[in-house]
Design a protein around this motif. Structure first.
Motif, mmCIF file in Angstrom:
data_model
loop_
_atom_site.group_PDB
_atom_site.id
_atom_site.type_symbol
_atom_site.label_atom_id
_atom_site.label_comp_id
_atom_site.label_asym_id
_atom_site.label_seq_id
_atom_site.Cartn_x
_atom_site.Cartn_y
_atom_site.Cartn_z
ATOM 1 N N GLU A 722 0.847 -1.184 0.000
ATOM 2 C CA GLU A 722 0.000 0.000 0.000
ATOM 3 C C GLU A 722 0.885 1.238 0.000
ATOM 4 O O GLU A 722 2.022 1.215 0.498
ATOM 5 C CB GLU A 722 -0.923 0.013 1.210
ATOM 6 C CG GLU A 722 -0.212 0.046 2.536
ATOM 7 C CD GLU A 722 -1.179 0.043 3.703
ATOM 8 O OE1 GLU A 722 -0.741 0.344 4.834
ATOM 9 O OE2 GLU A 722 -2.370 -0.244 3.485
ATOM 10 N N CYS A 723 0.358 2.296 -0.567
ATOM 11 C CA CYS A 723 1.106 3.542 -0.689
ATOM 12 C C CYS A 723 0.895 4.394 0.557
ATOM 13 O O CYS A 723 -0.191 4.423 1.139
ATOM 14 C CB CYS A 723 0.666 4.314 -1.930
ATOM 15 S SG CYS A 723 1.138 3.511 -3.479
ATOM 16 N N THR A 724 1.946 5.095 0.937
ATOM 17 C CA THR A 724 1.886 5.990 2.085
ATOM 18 C C THR A 724 1.644 7.420 1.623
ATOM 19 O O THR A 724 1.637 7.726 0.420
ATOM 20 C CB THR A 724 3.188 5.899 2.888
ATOM 21 O OG1 THR A 724 4.299 6.246 2.031
ATOM 22 C CG2 THR A 724 3.406 4.479 3.399
ATOM 23 N N GLU A 725 1.455 8.304 2.583
ATOM 24 C CA GLU A 725 1.169 9.694 2.236
ATOM 25 C C GLU A 725 2.371 10.406 1.633
ATOM 26 O O GLU A 725 2.221 11.369 0.887
ATOM 27 C CB GLU A 725 0.702 10.430 3.498
ATOM 28 C CG GLU A 725 -0.612 9.899 4.061
ATOM 29 C CD GLU A 725 -1.022 10.632 5.310
ATOM 30 O OE1 GLU A 725 -0.233 11.506 5.757
ATOM 31 O OE2 GLU A 725 -2.118 10.347 5.836
ATOM 32 N N ASP A 726 3.582 9.954 1.968
ATOM 33 C CA ASP A 726 4.794 10.588 1.421
ATOM 34 C C ASP A 726 5.255 9.927 0.127
ATOM 35 O O ASP A 726 6.439 9.970 -0.206
ATOM 36 C CB ASP A 726 5.917 10.530 2.452
ATOM 37 C CG ASP A 726 6.175 9.103 2.919
ATOM 38 O OD1 ASP A 726 5.415 8.198 2.520
ATOM 39 O OD2 ASP A 726 7.133 8.895 3.681
ATOM 40 N N GLU A 727 4.309 9.302 -0.603
ATOM 41 C CA GLU A 727 4.556 8.663 -1.897
ATOM 42 C C GLU A 727 5.514 7.489 -1.791
ATOM 43 O O GLU A 727 6.168 7.116 -2.774
ATOM 44 C CB GLU A 727 5.095 9.681 -2.908
ATOM 45 C CG GLU A 727 4.110 10.799 -3.215
ATOM 46 C CD GLU A 727 4.644 11.723 -4.292
ATOM 47 O OE1 GLU A 727 5.799 11.508 -4.723
ATOM 48 O OE2 GLU A 727 3.911 12.643 -4.687
ATOM 49 N N GLY A 728 5.625 6.895 -0.626
ATOM 50 C CA GLY A 728 6.409 5.681 -0.480
ATOM 51 C C GLY A 728 5.522 4.453 -0.476
ATOM 52 O O GLY A 728 4.305 4.537 -0.711
ATOM 53 N N LEU A 729 6.121 3.306 -0.252
ATOM 54 C CA LEU A 729 5.379 2.050 -0.210
ATOM 55 C C LEU A 729 5.587 1.406 1.147
ATOM 56 O O LEU A 729 6.676 1.479 1.728
ATOM 57 C CB LEU A 729 5.846 1.092 -1.314
ATOM 58 C CG LEU A 729 5.568 1.513 -2.761
ATOM 59 C CD1 LEU A 729 6.090 0.457 -3.710
ATOM 60 C CD2 LEU A 729 4.083 1.727 -2.988
ATOM 61 N N ARG A 730 4.546 0.743 1.622
ATOM 62 C CA ARG A 730 4.605 0.029 2.886
ATOM 63 C C ARG A 730 4.024 -1.355 2.685
ATOM 64 O O ARG A 730 2.954 -1.514 2.092
ATOM 65 C CB ARG A 730 3.843 0.773 3.976
ATOM 66 C CG ARG A 730 3.895 0.062 5.333
ATOM 67 C CD ARG A 730 3.260 0.863 6.461
ATOM 68 N NE ARG A 730 1.849 1.093 6.234
ATOM 69 C CZ ARG A 730 1.314 2.264 5.978
ATOM 70 N NH1 ARG A 730 2.092 3.345 5.887
ATOM 71 N NH2 ARG A 730 0.016 2.402 5.796
ATOM 72 N N VAL A 731 4.722 -2.335 3.187
ATOM 73 C CA VAL A 731 4.265 -3.719 3.095
ATOM 74 C C VAL A 731 3.349 -3.988 4.283
ATOM 75 O O VAL A 731 3.723 -3.769 5.442
ATOM 76 C CB VAL A 731 5.444 -4.703 3.094
ATOM 77 C CG1 VAL A 731 4.946 -6.129 2.908
ATOM 78 C CG2 VAL A 731 6.438 -4.340 2.008
ATOM 79 N N THR A 732 2.141 -4.444 3.987
ATOM 80 C CA THR A 732 1.194 -4.783 5.059
ATOM 81 C C THR A 732 1.496 -6.188 5.562
ATOM 82 O O THR A 732 1.556 -7.140 4.772
ATOM 83 C CB THR A 732 -0.249 -4.708 4.545
ATOM 84 O OG1 THR A 732 -0.401 -5.594 3.426
ATOM 85 C CG2 THR A 732 -0.579 -3.292 4.107
ATOM 86 N N ARG A 733 1.689 -6.287 6.863
ATOM 87 C CA ARG A 733 2.065 -7.567 7.464
ATOM 88 C C ARG A 733 0.824 -8.432 7.633
ATOM 89 O O ARG A 733 -0.016 -8.173 8.490
ATOM 90 C CB ARG A 733 2.735 -7.338 8.812
ATOM 91 C CG ARG A 733 3.355 -8.602 9.423
ATOM 92 C CD ARG A 733 4.542 -9.044 8.609
ATOM 93 N NE ARG A 733 5.114 -10.283 9.081
ATOM 94 C CZ ARG A 733 6.282 -10.355 9.724
ATOM 95 N NH1 ARG A 733 6.960 -9.254 9.969
ATOM 96 N NH2 ARG A 733 6.779 -11.518 10.090
ATOM 97 N N GLY A 734 0.685 -9.440 6.793
ATOM 98 C CA GLY A 734 -0.418 -10.386 6.898
ATOM 99 C C GLY A 734 0.018 -11.634 7.637
ATOM 100 O O GLY A 734 0.690 -11.572 8.668
ATOM 101 N N SER A 735 -0.355 -12.768 7.106
ATOM 102 C CA SER A 735 0.056 -14.027 7.717
ATOM 103 C C SER A 735 1.522 -14.304 7.411
ATOM 104 O O SER A 735 2.144 -13.677 6.550
ATOM 105 C CB SER A 735 -0.813 -15.175 7.196
ATOM 106 O OG SER A 735 -0.633 -15.348 5.799
ATOM 107 N N GLU A 736 2.084 -15.242 8.143
ATOM 108 C CA GLU A 736 3.495 -15.592 7.955
ATOM 109 C C GLU A 736 3.734 -16.170 6.572
ATOM 110 O O GLU A 736 4.774 -15.903 5.952
ATOM 111 C CB GLU A 736 3.908 -16.592 9.035
ATOM 112 C CG GLU A 736 5.408 -16.769 9.170
ATOM 113 C CD GLU A 736 6.104 -15.526 9.707
ATOM 114 O OE1 GLU A 736 7.307 -15.363 9.431
ATOM 115 O OE2 GLU A 736 5.437 -14.716 10.384
ATOM 116 N N ALA A 737 2.791 -16.950 6.061
ATOM 117 C CA ALA A 737 2.952 -17.527 4.726
ATOM 118 C C ALA A 737 2.953 -16.438 3.653
ATOM 119 O O ALA A 737 3.757 -16.474 2.706
ATOM 120 C CB ALA A 737 1.834 -18.538 4.459
ATOM 121 N N GLN A 738 2.078 -15.449 3.774
ATOM 122 C CA GLN A 738 2.051 -14.362 2.805
ATOM 123 C C GLN A 738 3.335 -13.535 2.857
ATOM 124 O O GLN A 738 3.875 -13.125 1.822
ATOM 125 C CB GLN A 738 0.840 -13.461 3.085
ATOM 126 C CG GLN A 738 -0.492 -14.136 2.841
ATOM 127 C CD GLN A 738 -1.665 -13.254 3.239
ATOM 128 O OE1 GLN A 738 -1.492 -12.262 3.949
ATOM 129 N NE2 GLN A 738 -2.856 -13.622 2.796
#
Length: 1401
Positions: A722-738
């Motif tokens: 997902e994109c952050t407000e400062d035009e960067g990217l952030r990985v959303t921590r889901g399950s361990e397998a993902q």
């Protein structure tokens, strides 16, 4: 933007609720069979659901249907259907009642496995509600009461539970089950409780409805004014709180006003609805006056206000009642006067008959004797109805707008009533046992702002929700003549919970600015406990075919249908999706269509990029003020993510590059310089790594879709970024397998050497992903792919070093302001990951690489600092040295734990360990892990002792070559697997010299075996092995503590149960009784008692009270709590690298904290254990506790550390006689159990073991020791042993015991009788009598002959004894009898007779 079912809550502890409400489980089996049969008769309704409304609604139903798993035939019966269930409109309280009992479930928030907060309903109160005999709960509702505080935002202050009973009582409770007030309004059962609360009028002409609570009886209706009820409940609750705080129970309840109507002209009434106050228009007023009053009727100027009530039942099917409000002045001539005269007796008075309040005793007795007064009801005739003689109504459900009502009947019909006109306007059929609810949906604010009628009030759409349990379907219908807008397959065992009201106590002033958090309709799944609400968009009520929203929904349905199809060409899909997205007008629908496209698994990446780019360009060309900012941001962010996805794919699929840029070569040279020395470390741990890889590569089962090598679809990639407000990217921590899947996609190609690592890192850095998340992804894939890494460790380590260095050089990785005197957060993240990992080999290799990289980074930073700061540089490196040392220890330990157990061992899954788990396990965590390994491998205690001794010999290295050569010769005889196991265990013990010292390891093994025995008491060998391990503990303090903890934790409860069971049955109990009371079979009980004897003997020995040459059961008058004070307790220490262990106290620490035991009390229990063991071994009949006096009985099963009043002095002669009789029977049983005289050895004092059995040689010595403790003359026991052995024909054993007999005279007399029985059998009773024997009998003296004839050889168990043994016995008789003995001459005659027989034979 279609109908949906959303789960917002889940019921917990359903089994607890069912077990409490249904004490008898017999009915469950019948219900379960019914449910199974019903499921077998179910059918698939998907075909007719899709065609229910023709082609126009086919796509709608298909889109909105939500599939729920079918209830299988093996599930439990729908027990909740037999209960009274009511849910608060705020969904924070659920009441489940059955007969007299009820369970309250309150809302609680908890965190699920994925870290999300979710609401659950957990049991908060259980109890019995009924107070009168025979009454049951018949109806209940939960009424939330609004808060009167100014800061309130619409949440309820508390919830009142109103319960109606079959006795006619209505009681009011708090959420915690406290009774507030109770009232008897009518003496018939309460049929239904319903409530109406205040609603803000949406239009100026709508009449405000007052709050009220209505109670339906079979022939009466009671309405309680809502304002009066609200004030009364608040006052009662406050008074209860004050009375509780003050300790007083005298409470005076406030008055309660109500009306009571006697509903007439209807045969049966089962349900009702209070519509509220209505006012007729002038035309209807004149029409009614003409019909009822005739030609001369007069009409007042103002129409009367009337309360309307709708009832359902039979005769007529639906009834309409009207009660005129206001004064007694006539409204319609004489008819109005007649109605007014009826109203004069309507009650607006304080309620009588209060119950449930504590008063003085005299008042209580008066209330109990005098029945509460019930006020009479005012008759109310029916105005009109819907007659249908065969149809009977079952329920009525009033709409929120009070203009419509849904009625169900026994014909399976649902009828829609227009309450203003009193007619049926619509009917559905095929809904037997239907449950109804209403949904009122307001118009969306966004759509309202762009509509031409924005200044008008917001529109509301009304929907009827029908749940058909016979078909397991939930349907939503638009009103009044609208189509079906949604259908859901939900199962056949749900409950539709519709309150029809909100908060009580709200008015037009207090409700300003409030947001009422209430659910209108909830569906409770009784199998899973899930509570779901129906979400319906407002636009589904629009029937205008030219509506833009309807057109947009048609387009999105067309796109959804195409995305579901698997045979669509990519080009066609791209063009169709592009045209649909550009044609949709509303931004919300357009966003939904784009999200559906991006989440589709069949759409190729090129299609996603082209469609998203076209939509983005279209939005940019529009007027910026008209463009939805959220939609534009979504398009740009998804384009950025898709571009990153394609870039990484191209880098991984591009292969090796021929041309290498200059900066890449420079960085590679730098990395090679910082890797110097890592080959030495790899070669040092190489053998262990190879062995670990071999053990970890055991075959296992996995699914293809879970393989880490499976390609990552674009939709999965987009869902995790997902994109952050400062035009960067952030990985959303889901399950361990993902998370691992994403890490594989980004870095595995680089770790394998197939992709350029620097270019991949540059692409990720340019995308704006934080280095910390990249580092976490890199380490996760490295640790996950441990098996592949260990195949080529040198190459994988170089690639990991390259990637780690590249990520560390990114901006924001290592802080520029990092002080070299502190620990770097960047490298601490790497250490934390390695510390928590269970993949020991991969974590160690990562630590090697990170250590080198950190050292290179610190060196480069230190070059620019002063020399005085070089001392601080070692702080970070020291952390790495400790981490590497710990990981090497964990690797060796994990390698040992991965060793598969031999065939026939206990087995079980191999334990996983990490630095974190070992530190959290405390100082005893390492020994605990090894003890579990010893149990899995069934390593004998003596074998373990030899291995530990071998470790000490290797550490000593004192040149004992001969002993080592002998050990090597023994090792050659072992299998390779045994050799590996031996080497690994010795290596682990060398790595942990303190944590795995022999005493600690034996103590933990003892505890592990006794824990496993406690889980399965039938495995008596586990208890015996635990005792054997305990014997090998050399420290008396640890041995004492472990023994005491074993006894108090695991043993004493079963030991006392066995003793009480034997005392109850008076003999050795059978297998069934042993399993019932002790929890194990009779054979296991025998072994258990034998081990108890050994355990108690160890407790006595370790106290140091034994004196040399005395038996272990001898009584010594010594009362010290502990005699090990002379020996200093051992000092417990751990390895330097593992000093940071934090966790529970170790087993050795707990053992050293134990108090000293009281020796006489332990000896007392050991005596009882020996008796019980003997009873079970030989099957004797005795009540063991009856062999002790009252003091002895009271001392049993007490804490061994306490000083009890023990038996002292001379025992009662009768009790001593019982003890002597028992010991004599025990000795007789032992002699009878001996079968092979030649194999028996002399009696020894070896400790009893479970395998000894009844033929063990230590039983006589044990009986003598028991006799000395039980004040039984030991010489009597010895004489009995001698006689029994001679009786059994074991003359050699008897002669050995005869030497210890003191009273030879008595023994001689006893043996003389036995000898006479032998000769009597030989001369008189033997079938093979010889002539010599007959002649000898004739020559015998008459006295001797008479004496022999008086003997009974039948008492001999072995009469056929060789004559030589009998001659030897007679010779011994002559020796031990004195000459002046009365029977000495008889012995001489016997000697002559035996000699004669021997000579002639």
């Amino acid at each position: 933007m279609s109908c949906s079912l959303l789960e917002f809550c889940r019921l917990q502890e359903l089994h607890t609720v069912r077990d409490y409400l249904f004490l008898s489980q017999k009915s469950e089996s019948v219900e379960e069979k019914n449910q199974t049969a019903e499921n077998e008769l179910s059918w698939d309704s998907s075909d007719w659901e899709a065609t229910w409304d023709g082609g126009e609604n086919k796509d709608d139903a298909a889109t909105s249907a939500t599939t729920v798993e079918e209830v299988t035939a093996g599930q439990r019966a729908p027990w909740l259907q037999d209960c009274v269930v009511s849910l608060s409109p705020c969904s924070d309280l659920l009441v489940v009642a059955r007969e007299q009992k009820a369970v309250f479930l309150s809302a609680k928030w908890r965190t699920d496995d994925s870290g999300r907060e979710e609401m659950t309903l957990a049991v908060s109160w259980t109890g019995t509600l009924s107070t009168d005999e025979g009454e049951c709960v018949s109806s209940s509702i939960c009424i939330p009461l609004a808060s009167q505080k100014r800061s309130s935002t619409g949440r309820p202050d508390w919830t009142c539970v109103v319960v109606g009973f079959t006795s006619g009582h209505v009681r009011f409770y708090t959420e915690s089950g406290v009774l507030l007030l109770a009232q008897l309004l009518h003496e018939d059962p309460v049929l239904r409780l319903k409530c109406r609360t205040y609603e803000i009028p949406r239009h100026p002409g709508v009449t405000e409805q007052h709050e009220e609570l209505s109670i339906l009886y079979p022939a009466a209706l009671v309405t309680i004014d809502g304002f009066s009820l609200f004030q009364s409940l608040r006052a009662c609750r406050n008074q209860v709180a004050r009375a509780t705080a003050a300790g007083s129970d005298v409470i005076q309840p406030p008055p309660l006003a109500y009306k009571k109507w006697a509903l007439q002209d209807m045969d049966t009434i089962v349900d009702h609805s209070s519509v509220g106050i209505m006012t007729l228009c002038v035309f209807d007023q004149m029409k009614n006056a003409s019909v009822l009053g005739g030609f001369n009727a007069s009409v007042k100027g103002s129409p009367p206000a009337m309360s309307q009530y709708v009832t359902v039942g039979g005769g007529p099917y639906t009834g309409f009642y009207y009660a005129v409000e206001g004064s007694s002045q006539p409204l319609l001539s004489h008819v109005a006067l007649a109605v007014a005269s009826k109203l004069t007796s309507a009650l607006f008075s304080a309620a009588s008959g209060w119950l449930g309040w504590n008063r003085h005793k005299n008042e209580e007795e008066a209330v109990q004797k005098q029945k509460p007064k019930v006020e009479p009801a005012t008759p109310l005739g029916i105005r009109f109805g819907l007659p249908d003689s065969r149809r009977h109504g079952e329920s009525v459900c009033l709409s929120p707008c009070n203009t419509l009502a849904g009625v169900t009947d026994d014909f399976g019909r649902v009828t829609l009533l227009d309450l203003a006109r009193g007619i049926a306007i619509r009917m559905w059929k095929g809904y037997r046992d239907a449950q109804l609810g209403w949904l009122q949906v307001p118009e969306e604010r966004g759509d309202r702002e762009f509509s031409p009628s924005a200044s008008l009030p917001r529109r509301h759409a009304l929907f009827l929700v029908i749940y058909a349990p016979r078909r397991g379907i939930l349907e939503v219908w638009g009103m009044q003549q609208g189509p079906r807008v949604g259908a859901f397959t939900v199962g056949k065992h749900c409950r539709l919970l519709y309150a029809g009201y909100r908060l009580m106590g709200v008015n037009s002033v207090t409700s300003k600015g409030w947001q009422l958090h209430t659910q209108q309709v909830c569906l409770l799944d009784t199998n899973t406990g899930a509570l779901r609400t129906v979400n319906i968009p407002f636009h589904l009520a629009l029937s205008d075919k030219k509506s833009e929203r309807a057109k947009d929904m048609h387009l999105i349905k067309r796109l959804t249908t195409m995305l579901r199809s698997r045979e669509v060409e990519p080009d066609l899909l791209e063009s169709e999706a592009k045209s649909v997205l550009l044609d949709i007008k509303h931004p919300a629908v357009k966003k939904q269509a784009l999200e559906s496209l991006l989440s589709n698994k069949n759409a190729p990446v090129s299609c996603l990029i082209n469609v998203t780019s076209a939509l983005n360009d279209s939005l940019k060309q529009q007027d910026p003020e008209e463009v939805d900012a959220a939609l534009l941001q979504l398009c740009s962010s998804q384009l950025k993510l898709l571009q990153l996805y394609t870039d990484i794919q191209e880098l991984h699929s591009g292969g090796d590059r021929d041309a290498c840029p200059e900066d890449v070569r420079t960085r590679a040279c730098t990395n090679q310089d910082s890797l110097d020395g890592i080959e030495d470390e790899l070669s040092r741990v190489g053998p262990t790594l190879q062995r670990y890889a071999h053990l970890a590569a055991r075959p296992s089962v996995s699914f293809a879709q879970d393989s880490p090598d499976s390609p990552m679809p674009a939709r999965v990639f987009l869902s995790q970024m997902e994109c952050t407000e400062d035009e960067g990217l952030r990985v959303t921590r889901g399950s361990e397998a993902q998370w691992n899947h994403l890490g594989n996609f980004m870095f595995w190609g680089c770790l394998c050497g197939k992709s350029p690592p620097h270019e991949v890192c540059d692409a990720l850095q340019q995308a704006g992903i934080s280095p910390q998340q990249l580092l976490s992804l890199l380490l996760s894939v490295w640790l996950q792919r441990e098996k592949e890494v260990l195949q080529k460790p040198q190459e994988a380590v170089r690639n990991l070093h390259t990637l780690l260095s590249a990520i560390s050089d990114m901006k924001g990785a290592v802080e520029e302001s990092w002080d070299l005197q502190s620990v770097s957060p960047w490298w601490q993240q790497v250490r934390s990951t390695c510390i928590q990992s269970h993949n020991a080999a991969a974590a160690l290799l990562a630590a090697f690489v990170a250590h080198r990289a950190a050292k290179a980074s610190i060196t480069s930073r230190g070059d620019s600092k002063f020399q005085s700061e070089w001392e601080a540089v070692s702080l970070e490196l020291e952390q790495w040295v400790v981490c590497v040392h710990q990981l090497e220890d964990v690797l060796v330990l994990q390698t040992l734990l991965l060793m598969p157990p031999p065939q026939g061992a206990a087995g079980g899954a191999a334990a996983q360990c990490s630095i974190k788990t070992l530190l959290e396990g405390g100082t005893g965590g390492i020994a605990d892990s090894v003890s579990k390994w010893v149990f899995r491998h069934d390593l004998a205690p003596e074998r373990l002792k030899d291995l530990l001794q071998k470790k000490e010999d290797r550490e000593g290295d004192d040149g004992r070559a001969e002993q080592r050569a002998g050990e090597e010769g023994k090792e050659k005889d072992e299998t390779k697997e045994d050799t590996d196991r031996t080497e690994l265990l010795v290596a682990v013990c060398q790595r942990f010299p303190h944590s795995l010292s022999p005493d600690l390891l034996f103590a933990h093994c003892c505890w592990e075996y006794v824990v496993q025995w406690n889980k399965d008491p039938e495995e008596d060998r586990y208890f015996w092995l635990a005792v054997e391990h305990l014997k090998l503990v050399s420290s008396p303090h640890i041995q004492l503590g472990i023994s005491a903890m074993m006894w108090s934790t695991f043993i004493v409860k079963r030991f006392s149960a066995a003793a009480f069971l034997m005392e109850k049955v008076g003999k050795a109990p059978k297998d069934r009784l042993c399993r019932r009371d002790v929890g194990m079979g009779d054979k296991a009980v025998t072994s258990f008692l034998g081990c108890c004897v050994q355990l108690l003997q160890i407790l006595m020995e370790v106290t140091g009270v034994l004196v040399k040459n005395q038996s272990r059961l001898s009584f010594i008058d010594y009362y010290a709590d502990s005699a090990v004070e002379e020996v200093s307790p051992p000092e417990l220490s751990v390895e330097e690298a593992w000093c940071g262990a934090e966790g529970p106290a170790s087993l050795a620490e707990l053992a050293l904290e134990q108090r000293g035991i009281h020796y006489p009390l332990v000896q007392h229990h050991c005596l009882l254990a020996s008796l019980l063991h003997a009873v079970m071994t030989f099957g004797l009949k005795v009540k063991p506790l009856s062999l002790f006096d009252s003091k002895g009985k009271n001392a049993f099963f007490r804490d061994l550390t306490t000083i009890q009043l023990m038996p002292s002095g001379d025992m009662d002669p009768g009790l001593v006689s019982l003890r002597q009789e028992f010991l004599l029977r025990l000795l007789t049983a032992w002699v009878q159990a001996i079968q092979d005289p030649s194999s028996s050895a002399p009696a020894t004092k070896s400790p009893p073991v479970p395998s000894g059995g009844p033929t063990a040689d230590w039983w006589p010595s044990l009986c003598l020791e028991l006799g000395s403790l039980m004040q039984v003359n030991p010489d009597i026991l010895r004489r009995h042993i001698v006689c029994e052995l001679y009786n059994q024909g074991l003359d050699l054993r008897a002669e050995e015991v005869m030497l210890e007999v003191e009273d030879k005279d008595v023994l001689g007399s006893q043996l003389l009788v036995l000898t006479g029985q032998r000769l009597s059998y030989l001369l008189l009773h033997s079938q093979s009598q010889t002539q010599a024997a007959m002649e000898l009998l004739a020559r015998l003296p008459p006295t001797l002959c008479t004496w022999l004839k008086a003997m009974d050889p039948g008492e001999l168990r072995c009469p056929l004894v060789p004559l030589s043994q009998t001659s030897r016995l007679v010779g011994r008789l002559v020796e031990i009898l004195p000459e002046n003995h009365a029977q000495y001459s008889l012995a001489l005659h016997l000697l002559e007779a035996v000699d004669a027989l021997t000579t002639e034979g």
